[in-house]
Design an enzyme around this catalytic site. Structure first.
Site: not given
Length: 490
Positions: A191, A256, A349, A359, A370
């Protein structure tokens, strides 16, 4: 378990479930049991292998006598519905197992409801009728490799980042063959790579362009970095590093990184960093990952940041407990900062970000692991914010942007939301800080990596697989029966 549970079940169901429950109360209840296995062993005999009903009623028809919200479904599983023939499963299932079953039911219900649903799949020159506007999809640029972000210069040129590390220019509808030289070295794995690009609101005066990317560290580690620079004769020059984590905060692994960049028009820059696959870091104020940050446009720290001056805290932190925020946008009217972040399996979200607020990730979440094992039974806790909206099952939410153009007037100030796994573009109507309506504008024509309200009033989209930049433009609606366009002019 039954969907709250609408009809008395056979006596055999009560015996079966009671025995299943009684076999395990003295044994340790693992929090790593796959939810599909739990369902198959305790529930499928009555509710069917596909949750469509058998001796017991269907769990996927969205009919619930004792309440359709997560907590009441969980309570029915936990405490049972004895008058309807369903025993309590609290002896056989942990609270985490029960939470995972609720998510599993949500997933299967969504799949069932979507079977046979015809979502728009626009192709070139094909008109799509949405709820409020008809549109067509036009290809703007091809020949790109994993385009990640789109931004516009005042002269109409488009900047596009490619994850592999290239900054490209689209000029007058043509992708220039040569990338911009001098951009930073990126760690392009999984990523990671060259991520967001943002043009300063006063670019015509100062010429600043902001980039976020994953930078390599020691021993195969990497972390998100924010820089700015200027374009001059096809080169990225005068580069300045605005945020870089300390070497000890770099993390190994390829997931991430975040990351989006937003200006507030008051001299500040917001940017997001994912928790890098180390979920506990999101709660640590001494680490930069799993946070939304705020700095001055030159990289200095505002004195009124919520944790500025707190010993041990990263002074740029604006909010924390954010898993992997790949969507960040300011409301064009209220100025509120909105954020979208990937959940695990379930629990994507949409949040309204407030300074210093927590949060919740990973202490509270609407998702599970997963691999189908439960993560936590908690979706709320005092001192932690609830999302304005969560998507369970996940849509793999990516970029967000408020529509500010004039070519789709009935979408004005609506939030556009991209999705990767579900390959969707959604339109969200927000009123008084709440999402009051969602519409899927199209689906299944590519992973939506970025969505931008363009200066010409069109909506620009960066697609992955297949890689391209396209835009939505207005069209005359099509009459369903005749296939002819309808003139909507007065």
């Amino acid at each position: 378990m039954s969907n709250a549970f609408r009809a008395p079940l056979m006596y055999g169901l009560l015996v079966f479930a009671t025995l299943a429950s009684a076999q395990q109360p003295q044994q340790p209840r693992s929090s790593r049991r796959d939810v599909a296995d739990v369902y198959a062993s305790l529930c499928a005999n009555c509710h069917g292998p596909r949750l469509e009903g058998g001796m017991g009623p269907s769990l996927v028809d969205d009919t619930w006598k004792s309440g359709a919200d997560d907590e009441r479904i969980a309570r029915s599983i936990r405490e049972g519905q004895l008058t309807a023939g369903m025993p309590a499963f609290s002896g056989a299932l942990s609270s985490q197992d029960i939470r995972a079953l609720v998510i599993y039911i949500r997933e299967q219900g969504a799949k069932k409801r979507n079977e046979g649903t015809a979502f728009a799949r626009p192709v070139a020159d094909k008109v799509v009728n949405s709820e409020r506007h008809a549109f067509k999809l036009e290809t703007v640029a091809e020949g790109l490799e994993t385009p990640w972000s789109v931004a516009f210069l005042p002269d109409g040129r488009m900047l596009v980042t490619e994850k592999a590390g290239r900054l490209r220019v689209v000029e007058k509808g043509r992708l220039l063959p040569k990338p911009i030289e001098g951009t930073p070295e990126v760690w392009s794995r999984n990523q990671g790579g060259l991520l967001d690009v943002a043009v300063h609101p006063d670019y015509a005066r100062n010429g600043w362009i902001y980039l976020s990317y994953s930078a390599p560290g020691a021993n195969g580690s990497a972390m998100t970095v924010l820089v700015r620079g200027k374009l001059r004769e096809g080169r990225f020059v005068e580069q300045q590093t605005l945020f870089r984590a300390r070497p000890e905060h770099y993390r190994t692994g390829g997931v991430h990184f975040g990351s989006r960049i937003v200006f507030d028009g008051k001299g500040h820059v917001f940017f997001s960093i994912g928790e890098r696959g180390h979920k506990e870091d999101a709660q640590e104020l001494s680490r930069p990952n799993g946070k939304v940050h705020r700095i001055h446009e030159d990289g200095s720290i505002p004195k009124d940041n919520p944790f500025a001056g707190r010993e041990g805290a990263i002074a740029s932190i604006w909010s924390y407990g954010n898993r992997n925020p790949q969507g960040l946008a300011r409301h064009p009217v209220t100025g509120e900062l909105w954020e979208a972040e990937h959940g695990p399996r379930g629990g994507d979200e949409l949040n309204r970000i407030e300074p210093g607020h927590n949060y919740g990730w990973p202490v509270i979440t609407y998702g599970m692991n997963y691999d189908g094992t439960p993560m936590t039974d908690r979706t709320a806790q005092e001192g932690m914010e609830q999302p304005v909206l969560h998507w369970t099952p996940s849509i793999a939410v990516s970029a967000i942007d408020f529509y500010t153009g004039s070519r789709f007037p009935q979408w004005k100030n609506d939030l556009l939301v991209g999705a990767l796994a579900q390959q969707e573009l959604r339109r969200l109507r927000i009123e008084d800080g709440k999402v009051v309506h969602q519409e899927v504008l199209f689906k299944d024509i590519g992973r939506v990596r970025d969505v931008v309200s363009g200066p010409d009033g069109a909506i620009y989209i960066a697609f992955n697989e297949p890689d391209r930049i396209a835009r939505l433009v207005p069209a005359s609606p099509v009459e369903p029966a005749s296939g002819k366009t309808r003139d909507t002019k007065p």
